[in-house]
Design a protein around this motif. Structure first.
Motif, PDB file in Angstrom:
ATOM      1  N   THR A 154     108.605  18.482  54.626  1.00 36.21           N
ATOM      2  CA  THR A 154     109.510  19.303  54.608  1.00 36.21           C
ATOM      3  C   THR A 154     110.320  20.074  53.947  1.00 36.21           C
ATOM      4  O   THR A 154     110.190  19.757  52.854  1.00 36.21           O
ATOM      5  N   VAL A 155     111.682  21.089  53.851  1.00 37.54           N
ATOM      6  CA  VAL A 155     112.861  21.698  53.170  1.00 37.54           C
ATOM      7  C   VAL A 155     112.704  20.282  52.311  1.00 37.54           C
ATOM      8  O   VAL A 155     113.387  19.969  51.163  1.00 37.54           O
ATOM      9  N   ASP A 158     110.406  14.453  49.396  1.00 40.76           N
ATOM     10  CA  ASP A 158     110.261  14.493  47.863  1.00 40.76           C
ATOM     11  C   ASP A 158     112.179  15.314  47.131  1.00 40.76           C
ATOM     12  O   ASP A 158     112.005  15.387  45.921  1.00 40.76           O
ATOM     13  N   PHE A 159     113.162  14.667  48.019  1.00 36.63           N
ATOM     14  CA  PHE A 159     113.993  15.654  46.934  1.00 36.63           C
ATOM     15  C   PHE A 159     114.061  17.365  47.246  1.00 36.63           C
ATOM     16  O   PHE A 159     114.778  18.002  46.317  1.00 36.63           O
ATOM     17  N   GLY A 160     113.312  18.027  47.660  1.00 39.26           N
ATOM     18  CA  GLY A 160     113.080  19.672  47.945  1.00 39.26           C
ATOM     19  C   GLY A 160     111.922  19.362  46.912  1.00 39.26           C
ATOM     20  O   GLY A 160     112.745  20.928  46.122  1.00 39.26           O
ATOM     21  N   VAL A 161     111.291  18.775  46.138  1.00 42.23           N
ATOM     22  CA  VAL A 161     110.645  18.763  44.858  1.00 42.23           C
ATOM     23  C   VAL A 161     109.721  20.892  45.114  1.00 42.23           C
ATOM     24  O   VAL A 161     110.243  21.895  44.548  1.00 42.23           O
ATOM     25  N   GLY A 162     109.343  21.117  46.127  1.00 41.57           N
ATOM     26  CA  GLY A 162     108.556  21.906  46.692  1.00 41.57           C
ATOM     27  C   GLY A 162     109.407  23.404  46.603  1.00 41.57           C
ATOM     28  O   GLY A 162     109.014  24.350  46.751  1.00 41.57           O
ATOM     29  N   TYR A 163     110.815  23.560  46.881  1.00 40.72           N
ATOM     30  CA  TYR A 163     111.832  24.090  46.840  1.00 40.72           C
ATOM     31  C   TYR A 163     112.579  23.918  45.337  1.00 40.72           C
ATOM     32  O   TYR A 163     113.707  24.461  45.118  1.00 40.72           O
ATOM     33  N   VAL A 164     112.332  23.871  44.543  1.00 40.48           N
ATOM     34  CA  VAL A 164     112.689  23.516  43.122  1.00 40.48           C
ATOM     35  C   VAL A 164     113.108  22.689  42.624  1.00 40.48           C
ATOM     36  O   VAL A 164     114.795  23.040  41.821  1.00 40.48           O
TER      37      VAL A 164
END
Lengths: 189, 122
Positions: A154-155, A158-164
């Motif tokens: 999801t967005v 992992d604390f938003g790792v996929g969205y830096v």
């Protein structure tokens, strides 16, 4: 009802807000400042009361404009992503996709609140940013501790790792900005 | 061909981001030269859109599906114009910062586009 009690105040919001506004001065200058933000279509929606807010600070201007831009982009990203996922492969990971949709809605609410400005919008943004921060942290801990809970990312995974890590940084910046602009508004009043 | 265009868009977007970040640091609102830069980057994204559609027309298929690919393509085209309009509304360093952020976001979109298309064919 509200018009009877306070004939001097244009009735464009709920009665409870009319009462609440009495504590602060509804300065004419502040109302003028808020006008461009609220626009001609300000008569619908849950934030309808904002245009009589006393705040002189425009939430979506200056540094707020950068926040507005990021929240706008994230609204589009999260909503379109979850809509595609829900419509094409909902049963793969229903929880993850519904969560992405919820995140997108929170982003949309904050975007609108920043854009509209005013006291009511600030409160809405404050609650939404807090919810966003809590959501990012909760989902972050869940995904790190037990990755099986979310079979698809999801967005907020992992604390938003996929969205830096922007999903984690944005609400913090948002809360700081809301506090600072709130102080400026209080100072100006 | 598509790889070359994607790389071009990424590099020009990052250059625009660096340029505007510097201008924002120097407390400048966006000026005509910045808008010319934005036009160049936007033109590159339009070329990318056309090249991608031609590739799709030839029967090439992105690894992660056509709808997602098209979605990102459209997002790429509109990112810089949207930032440009915001910098017109915000005549301060923060408007320039919005364009800088837009350049970074576009570069990220290009990276995703590259993934979605797949490394095997390009």
């Amino acid at each position: 009802m509200a018009e009877d009690i306070h004939p001097g105040i244009p009735a464009d919001g709920t009665e409870a807000e009319d009462m609440a506004q009495q504590r602060t001065q509804p300065a004419p200058a502040a109302r003028q400042d808020a006008a461009p933000d609220t626009g001609a279509t300000a008569d619908t929606g849950t934030e309808a009361g904002t245009d009589k807010g006393t705040g002189t600070v425009k939430l979506g201007q200056g540094p707020g404009r950068l926040l507005l831009w990021f929240y706008g982009v994230f609204t589009v990203a999260a909503l379109s992503r979850s809509i595609v996922q829900i419509s094409t492969k909902f049963h793969d990971a229903p929880l993850a996709y519904v969560l992405s949709l919820a995140a997108g809605i929170v982003y949309a609410v904050i975007t609108v609140a920043l854009w509209r400005g005013g006291d009511q919008a600030r409160k809405v943004a404050l609650v939404s940013c807090s919810a966003e921060l809590a959501g990012v942290i909760a989902v972050g801990i869940l995904t790190v501790a037990d990755s099986s809970a979310f079979p698809d990312a999801t967005v907020w995974s992992d604390f938003g790792v996929g969205y830096v890590f922007l999903p984690l940084i944005l609400p913090v910046m948002g809360l700081l900005w809301l506090r600072r602009s709130g102080r400026e508004a209080a100072g100006a009043a | 061909m598509l790889d070359a265009v994607t790389l071009t868009v990424s590099v020009t977007a990052l250059l625009l981001a660096a340029w505007c970040a510097y201008a924002a640091y120097r407390d400048e609102p966006t000026n005509d030269r910045h808008f010319a830069g934005m036009a160049v980057v936007t033109l590159a994204t339009l070329v990318q859109l056309v090249v991608s559609l031609v590739q799709l027309g030839h029967g090439d298929r992105p690894e992660q599906g056509v709808p997602v690919f098209i979605g990102y393509l459209i997002g790429a085209v509109f990112t810089i114009p949207a930032a440009a309009f915001m910098s017109l509304a915000e005549r301060s360093r923060w408007g320039t910062a919005v364009v800088a952020a837009g350049g970074l976001i576009l570069a990220v979109l290009e990276l995703r586009l590259h993934d979605i298309w797949g490394a095997g064919h390009g």
